[in-house]
Each structure stands twice: as C-alpha cells, then as structure tokens.
Design a protein around this motif. Sequence first.
Motif, short mmCIF file in Angstrom:
data_model
loop_
_atom_site.label_atom_id
_atom_site.label_comp_id
_atom_site.label_asym_id
_atom_site.label_seq_id
_atom_site.Cartn_x
_atom_site.Cartn_y
_atom_site.Cartn_z
N ARG A 186 0.83 -1.21 0.00
CA ARG A 186 0.00 0.00 0.00
C ARG A 186 0.87 1.26 0.00
NH1 ARG A 186 -3.89 2.71 -1.99
NH2 ARG A 186 -4.76 4.28 -0.64
N LYS A 187 1.98 1.23 0.75
CA LYS A 187 2.87 2.40 0.80
C LYS A 187 3.42 2.69 -0.59
CE LYS A 187 4.67 2.61 5.48
NZ LYS A 187 5.37 3.86 5.58
N ARG A 188 3.79 1.64 -1.29
CA ARG A 188 4.33 1.84 -2.65
C ARG A 188 3.24 2.38 -3.58
NH1 ARG A 188 7.55 -3.69 -2.12
NH2 ARG A 188 9.46 -2.86 -1.22
N GLU A 189 2.02 1.84 -3.39
CA GLU A 189 0.90 2.26 -4.24
C GLU A 189 0.60 3.75 -4.03
OE1 GLU A 189 -2.42 -0.88 -4.77
OE2 GLU A 189 -3.13 0.58 -3.32
N ILE A 190 0.69 4.19 -2.76
CA ILE A 190 0.39 5.60 -2.44
C ILE A 190 1.35 6.52 -3.20
CG2 ILE A 190 0.51 7.31 -0.56
CD1 ILE A 190 -0.64 5.03 1.27
N VAL A 191 2.65 6.17 -3.18
CA VAL A 191 3.63 7.00 -3.90
C VAL A 191 3.31 6.99 -5.40
CG1 VAL A 191 6.07 7.20 -4.53
CG2 VAL A 191 5.43 6.70 -2.17
N ASP A 192 2.96 5.81 -5.94
CA ASP A 192 2.61 5.73 -7.37
C ASP A 192 1.41 6.62 -7.69
OD1 ASP A 192 4.67 4.01 -7.74
OD2 ASP A 192 3.44 2.20 -7.82
N LEU A 193 0.41 6.61 -6.79
CA LEU A 193 -0.79 7.43 -7.03
C LEU A 193 -0.44 8.91 -7.05
CD1 LEU A 193 -3.42 5.51 -4.88
CD2 LEU A 193 -3.59 5.97 -7.33
N TYR A 194 0.41 9.33 -6.09
CA TYR A 194 0.84 10.74 -6.09
C TYR A 194 1.55 11.08 -7.40
CZ TYR A 194 -0.27 12.08 -1.26
OH TYR A 194 -0.93 12.42 -0.10
N ARG A 195 2.44 10.19 -7.81
CA ARG A 195 3.21 10.47 -9.04
C ARG A 195 2.27 10.58 -10.25
NH1 ARG A 195 9.30 8.81 -8.44
NH2 ARG A 195 9.38 9.77 -10.47
N GLU A 196 1.28 9.70 -10.26
CA GLU A 196 0.33 9.71 -11.38
C GLU A 196 -0.47 11.02 -11.39
OE1 GLU A 196 -3.71 7.26 -12.14
OE2 GLU A 196 -2.03 6.10 -11.32
N HIS A 197 -0.99 11.41 -10.22
CA HIS A 197 -1.88 12.58 -10.17
C HIS A 197 -1.11 13.89 -10.23
CE1 HIS A 197 -5.58 10.40 -9.76
NE2 HIS A 197 -5.03 9.64 -8.83
N LEU A 198 0.20 13.84 -10.00
CA LEU A 198 0.98 15.09 -10.08
C LEU A 198 1.89 15.09 -11.31
CD1 LEU A 198 1.93 15.54 -6.31
CD2 LEU A 198 0.46 17.06 -7.67
N ALA A 199 1.63 14.16 -12.23
CA ALA A 199 2.54 14.00 -13.38
C ALA A 199 2.64 15.31 -14.18
CB ALA A 199 2.07 12.86 -14.27
N ALA A 200 1.53 16.05 -14.26
CA ALA A 200 1.54 17.25 -15.10
C ALA A 200 1.92 18.50 -14.30
CB ALA A 200 0.16 17.43 -15.73
N ALA A 201 2.06 18.37 -12.98
CA ALA A 201 2.36 19.56 -12.16
C ALA A 201 3.81 19.98 -12.38
CB ALA A 201 2.11 19.23 -10.69
N ILE B 149 -6.04 11.47 -1.80
CA ILE B 149 -4.80 11.73 -2.56
C ILE B 149 -5.10 12.72 -3.70
CG2 ILE B 149 -3.08 10.68 -4.10
CD1 ILE B 149 -3.07 8.25 -2.25
N ARG B 150 -6.22 12.51 -4.37
CA ARG B 150 -6.60 13.43 -5.46
C ARG B 150 -6.77 14.85 -4.93
NH1 ARG B 150 -10.88 10.18 -7.38
NH2 ARG B 150 -10.03 8.58 -8.70
N TYR B 151 -7.38 14.95 -3.76
CA TYR B 151 -7.60 16.28 -3.15
C TYR B 151 -6.26 16.96 -2.84
CZ TYR B 151 -8.89 19.66 0.47
OH TYR B 151 -9.02 20.81 1.22
N VAL B 152 -5.32 16.18 -2.28
CA VAL B 152 -3.99 16.74 -1.98
C VAL B 152 -3.34 17.19 -3.28
CG1 VAL B 152 -1.68 16.22 -1.06
CG2 VAL B 152 -3.70 15.25 0.06
N CYS B 153 -3.43 16.37 -4.30
CA CYS B 153 -2.76 16.69 -5.57
C CYS B 153 -3.38 17.91 -6.22
CB CYS B 153 -2.81 15.50 -6.53
SG CYS B 153 -1.85 14.11 -5.91
N SER B 154 -4.70 18.04 -6.18
CA SER B 154 -5.30 19.21 -6.83
C SER B 154 -4.96 20.46 -6.03
CB SER B 154 -6.81 19.04 -7.03
OG SER B 154 -7.46 19.15 -5.80
N SER B 155 -4.81 20.34 -4.71
CA SER B 155 -4.41 21.50 -3.89
C SER B 155 -2.98 21.91 -4.24
CB SER B 155 -4.52 21.17 -2.41
OG SER B 155 -5.82 20.76 -2.09
N ILE B 156 -2.11 20.92 -4.43
CA ILE B 156 -0.72 21.23 -4.78
C ILE B 156 -0.69 21.91 -6.15
CG2 ILE B 156 1.52 20.20 -5.40
CD1 ILE B 156 0.97 18.05 -3.28
N THR B 157 -1.48 21.40 -7.07
CA THR B 157 -1.51 21.98 -8.42
C THR B 157 -2.00 23.43 -8.36
OG1 THR B 157 -1.97 19.77 -9.23
CG2 THR B 157 -2.30 21.55 -10.78
N ASP B 158 -3.01 23.68 -7.52
CA ASP B 158 -3.49 25.07 -7.31
C ASP B 158 -2.35 25.94 -6.83
OD1 ASP B 158 -6.04 24.41 -7.87
OD2 ASP B 158 -6.81 24.62 -5.81
#
Length: 385
Positions: free
Chosen positions: A248-263, A351-360
């Motif tokens: 799960r820990k590895r998956e969480i990092v992958d999810l962040y990378r995926e959702h922040l790929a364009a940031a 995770i999506r919420y964190v990523c969209s906040s970072i993108t903002d």
Amino acid sequence: MKVQQFSPSVGQQEVFNLLDTLRDNWMTEGKWTARLEAMIRDRCGCSYALMVPNGTLALFAALKVLGIGPGDEVLVPDFTFFGSASAVALTGAKPVLVDVRASDFTMDPGAAERSIGPATRCIMPVHIYGQTCDMAALTKLAQGHDLLMVEDAAQGMGVTCGDRHVGTFGDIGCMSFFADKTITTGEGGVLLVNDQELAERCMYFKNQGRLERGSFVHPQMGYNFRITDMQAAIGVAQFERIDAVIARKREIVDLYREHLAAAPGIEWPADNGLGQTVPFRANILVDHAERLADFLSTKDIQARRFFYPLHRQPSLNADNAVVRETPKQSVRLFERGLSLPSSPDITTEEIRYVCSSITDFLGTAARPDRLTDRSALQCEPTPVS
Ligand SMILES: Cc1ncc(COP(=O)(O)O)c(C=O)c1O
C-alpha cells in the motif's frame, strides 16, 4: 476534508491480541514479545532480535554495549531524525555530522571518509525514508578504518540492500516501532544482532545485568529496557499484514506520481536501485516548500517539512558535536523537501484532493510577490563549528 500526515493502520487483530494479554494477566515481556522477536528475526534474517522501548534507546543501547563513550566520535549523517545524533551525544561521545548524497539522501561515503578523525570509532548509516544506504561502500569504509558500525534502520522495516535486510550489516542494527513506522507497537524498538556474545551483552544491558529474569543475582550493571507484552501483542498483529502495508505504501507513492505528473516544478526522490525500498513517506522536492506546507494547511492537509539539518540544531554545538566539512545537501533537502500525507488508510479521493491543492498552489507560486518565504528564516540557529 481533513487529511492527516500519518496515522497507523490498526485492525481487529490488534484488539484481539491485546485482550489476550489482559486475560492472561501477563503484562511485561512474555509470550507475545518472544513471538514478535521471532517474527523480526525471520523477516530480517538475523540471529537475535531484542525488543527495547524505542528506536532512540535502541541506538543508545547499541552504542553503550559497543563501548562508545566520552572521547569517542561517531559518524552520523547530517540529514536524519534528531534521535540518531542525540543517542550518540547522550553516551558522552560526539556525533560527527556528515553530508548526504543529493540523489538518495543517505550518508555520502566520500564525505564520511573525509570526516574521519583520530577519535572516530564508529559509523552510523541511516536508511533514511526507507531507502538503503550504499552499504557496500560504507562497510568497506568501516573495515578500512577499523570502525564499529551501528545501523539506524529506524525507518527500515522491509528494506533490503541487495538480498540482505538493512540493520543486519553492522555490529548492531536498530529499528523503531513508533506510531508512524511501517509496523508499530505505539512506542518500541529492536536491536538486531548476529554475534552471540554481543547479543548476550545486549541482554545484560536491557535486563538489569542478568540474562534471565526471576533471579535477584545480577552479574553485571544494566538498565531496564524491557517493553510490555501489550505492545508486542499489537506488534504481532501488525507484522502479520506487513506485506500488505508495504504494498500500500508503494501504491500511495505511485498514485501521487500519477496525479501530479503534469504539475510543474516537482522533483521526485530517486530510487538508488541498491535494494528494495519501502517508502517511509510520500516525498517531493519543490521550491517554496514552507509556503506550500502553509497553503496545504489552509486546506486541512497536513504536510511535513523534511528533517532540520543536524548541524543547525540549537542543541548541538561545538561542545557536543563535530562538523569537519559543512554539509550542503542536508540544507538543500530541508529547504525543498515536503512529506505528503501517506497513512496506509488514506483514500484515493484524499490523494486526489492533496494533488489538486498542490496543483493550485503551483499556479500561485508562479507569482512570488503574493507570498513570503519563511524557510530561509527558519534555518538560522547557530551552526556547530
Ligand atoms: C532515522 C530515525 N532514527 C531514530 C529514530 C528514533 O526512534 P524512536 O522515535 O522510536 O525513538 C527515528 C524515529 O522516527 C528515526 O526516524
């Protein structure tokens, strides 16, 4: 939505095991501690595992058992949790603060070699953020300079270097089971040892100068560094699902990378490829890390700055620590590093919420006139000289 930095994943089995200790009416070290120690030995592939109250005391015990004390120096990376250095200082020895590699944040073997002085007796590699140090290089260095080795594998459960578990390379390896670790006993730590004579010395140290309890004859001087079976009972339940937690820990990092790929402007820590990494945190490096953390807190998201460089810690000074070469990478990591929320139970929606906040924020950060950077101010205390 409130997104915490970290909270342990605790299930029904922990409650069940805990109740067993209470029903048995046996609260100090007993069958659950023996079971947990056996599980740790099997997982890490070492001959002895001795539970102690926490990771800092594991390091302190290891250093004391190896005879480190006043007049000695121990090489410690400048970028680590304070406990790595305080454990050294509290023995009366001095931590020699050594820079880390920009690539994987672990102790730089070149900087370590340049920092060795006549009083240096020990080296403490720290497997920071769940990535192994370059153990081939650091072991060679230790052997070449006749140094003892205490490994700080506080964040290293499940981490390997090659096919060996971290914490089993040095004379003694130390782990932490604090609440934010891959498996937890609330507070807790363990000493990993291969040598029988050394393991006995650890036992004398932690068990009031005896090998066995139940006797009032104490052949040596020793501390009480025992834990409770209640903690161990929780640890056994945690250990039974360690592989799922690591996945799960590895998956969480992958999810962040995926959702922040364009940031834009995010640097991802690299895997050094030396073994199996278990991400201790979901880390990024960005400009304006302090401001981003502040921004995220306005969104109820708890991000954490990286470790404060040890050579700038107010409590470490020329009386109790040594710096032979001013660390630069640890300062850069502190200035740019941010740990994102990464509890095993974090949801994809969070995770999506964190990523969209970072993108903002990264849109806002393009206009630095709107924000004040406090990170430079936070890095001021008197350096060790
Ligand atoms: C690298 C490192 N060393 C030592 C420790 C100390 O462990 P404990 O908190 O169990 O005393 C920690 C704890 O977070 C750590 O991360």
